[in-house]
Design an enzyme around this catalytic site. Structure first.
Site, mmCIF file in Angstrom:
data_model
loop_
_atom_site.group_PDB
_atom_site.id
_atom_site.type_symbol
_atom_site.label_atom_id
_atom_site.label_comp_id
_atom_site.label_asym_id
_atom_site.label_seq_id
_atom_site.Cartn_x
_atom_site.Cartn_y
_atom_site.Cartn_z
ATOM 1 N N HIS A 121 60.913 9.584 -6.727
ATOM 2 C CA HIS A 121 59.820 10.399 -6.227
ATOM 3 C C HIS A 121 59.855 11.797 -6.824
ATOM 4 O O HIS A 121 60.881 12.471 -6.796
ATOM 5 C CB HIS A 121 59.942 10.488 -4.701
ATOM 6 C CG HIS A 121 58.726 10.997 -4.008
ATOM 7 N ND1 HIS A 121 57.577 10.268 -3.904
ATOM 8 C CD2 HIS A 121 58.488 12.167 -3.374
ATOM 9 C CE1 HIS A 121 56.679 10.950 -3.218
ATOM 10 N NE2 HIS A 121 57.209 12.112 -2.889
ATOM 11 N N SER B 96 53.566 14.492 -4.451
ATOM 12 C CA SER B 96 53.779 13.994 -3.099
ATOM 13 C C SER B 96 52.579 14.342 -2.216
ATOM 14 O O SER B 96 51.453 14.004 -2.560
ATOM 15 C CB SER B 96 55.102 14.533 -2.543
ATOM 16 O OG SER B 96 55.497 13.803 -1.408
#
Length: 448
Positions: A426, A284
């Site tokens: 994610h 991320s």
């Protein structure tokens, strides 16, 4: 929420990262909200519309990484190394991440755990405090290092930058208790390791291949919130009365990256580690961090950037998922970048794009890992970025990602420059670590 992911909360078809300091303060995964129907994704973030339709991406032309600013074509490695690469690196430094200082004069290392058997005899554990200045109470970071047991030669190593202190990530009572930034922006003692937690430091796949693993908590380097500059490493470089840096100077991502380079400074002094075979891993915003670190500090031998998205490997010209405008909105993450980055919001004519950032890592190995349903981070945008960076790898005698349709989930494509998309959202799932370890083995162990 799937417990195997770093941290995520599903809103419609998009996956958005929670603020790490807020998440850590709870020390437990928050309750999973009920996701709306897949055909009703969140369409507005920070007051800005979000596009998830390929039909609405728009048309764009990518700048050629192998054309100099004076329009001359780059046809050899020397021109790339001496002219084009410095042009690209300087642009990203001045307009995205910000200029950071070099190695500090008073950098110090305290090895307080010099080598202890750990993990049921599979590893030798070391722990090191890296002091960024002469002050013992100033910004500093703890490195946790696991080396394969019974090794007699320096080993390659994966340096993993994490969202939680080391002591929260692994079931090892010998790890010194860390501190973390809570939701009130205070640094407090970290909770004990939680076996039911969903953030863990994975070391076994690497140890089995003769690779060491090191971990650092990003909050040791710089807090992840607006106004954190006065508490982190950047505070050491503020002059008296100064509260902010110049528009082209470092944001938080560059500060975290700077800290990773200081970790490598330590590994260059550790005879048990082959400092010329140190790899990076982050996810991320920390995927953005390791991508910039690999591009900026060529001492790192290999980079694995997980779901780095906008501000990382995803093409900015693609109007899909998160955009620069979303990133730099006042209520979100402008502090993570230099102030100049805000000028790029809603622009489609910038002289650079993310494929050129990817190209800066060449000819060293780079793996871009994404998730098939991580629409917010634009997995296709990262794939296209890898394809567009491949000519630079080819020029330097390496192979990258061939043009073609998006690969299916769980299929790695490319060679020295590779792309891998797991089936999911994610973050990093357990099976990804086997892919990472094999990528490192192929490029840093087998080729040795």
């Amino acid at each position: 929420m799937k417990p195997s992911f770093f941290f995520s909360v599903v809103l419609g078809c998009a996956t958005f990262s929670l603020l790490p300091h807020a998440l850590i303060a709870q020390a437990q995964p928050p309750a999973t909200p009920q996701a709306p129907a897949a055909n009703k994704p969140a369409r507005i973030v920070a007051g800005i519309p979000v596009n998830y339709s390929e039909d609405s991406v728009g048309t764009y032309t990518l700048p050629d990484p192998l054309v100099l600013a004076n329009s001359k074509k780059v046809t050899d490695a020397a021109t790339w190394t001496k002219q084009r690469r410095p042009e690209i690196r300087t642009w990203f430094e001045q307009n995205v991440y910000g200029r950071a200082p070099g190695k500090p004069r008073n950098l110090r290392f305290e090895v307080f755990d010099k080598g202890t058997p750990a993990l049921n005899g599979k590893a030798t554990r070391k722990q090191v405090t890296v002091y960024f200045s002469e002050r013992n109470d100033g910004p500093k970071m703890d490195l946790l290092v696991y080396l394969p047991a019974n090794t007699t030669k320096p080993v390659p190593l994966l340096l993993n930058i994490n969202f939680m202190p080391n002591s929260m990530l692994i079931d090892d009572p010998g790890v010194r208790q860390g501190q973390y930034w809570n939701k009130d922006k205070q640094k407090v003692p970290a909770p004990a390791y939680n076996p039911n937690g969903f953030m863990k430091l994975t070391v076994e796949p690497f140890l089995e291949k003769g690779i060491g693993v090191a971990s650092v908590y990003y909050g040791d380097i710089e807090p992840d919130f607006d106004g954190g500059v006065k508490y982190g490493v950047r505070s050491l470089y503020l002059k008296s009365g100064q509260e902010k840096f110049a528009p082209n100077e470092w944001g938080a991502v560059a500060a975290w990256s700077w800290g990773l380079s200081r970790a490598l400074d330590y590994f260059e002094t550790d005879k048990a580690v082959d400092s010329k075979r140190v790899a990076l891993l982050g996810a991320s915003r920390l995927g953005k961090t390791v991508l910039w670190t690999g591009a900026n500090d060529s001492r790192f031998a290999l980079t694995i950037a997980s779901v780095s998205g906008e501000g990382g490997a995803a093409l900015a010209r693609r109007n899909y998922g998160e955009t620069i405008a979303h990133l730099v909105a006042p209520t979100r993450y402008p502090y993570q970048f230099c102030e100049n980055y805000q000028k790029l919001a809603n622009r489609t004519d910038a002289p650079m794009d993310s494929h050129m950032l990817v190209a800066l890592v060449a000819p060293r190995p780079l793996l871009l890992q994404t998730g098939s349903t991580d629409y917010w981070s634009d997995p296709k945008g990262e794939f296209l970025s890898a394809v567009a960076a491949t000519p630079v790898y080819n020029l330097l005698g390496q192979q990258g990602v061939p043009a073609g349709p998006m690969p299916a989930p769980s299929k790695l494509v490319g060679q020295t420059l590779s792309y891998y998309m797991h089936d999911g959202g994610h973050g990093i799932i357990p099976s990804d670590y086997n892919v990472f370890a094999e990528f490192m083995r192929a490029h840093l162990v087998q080729s040795k």
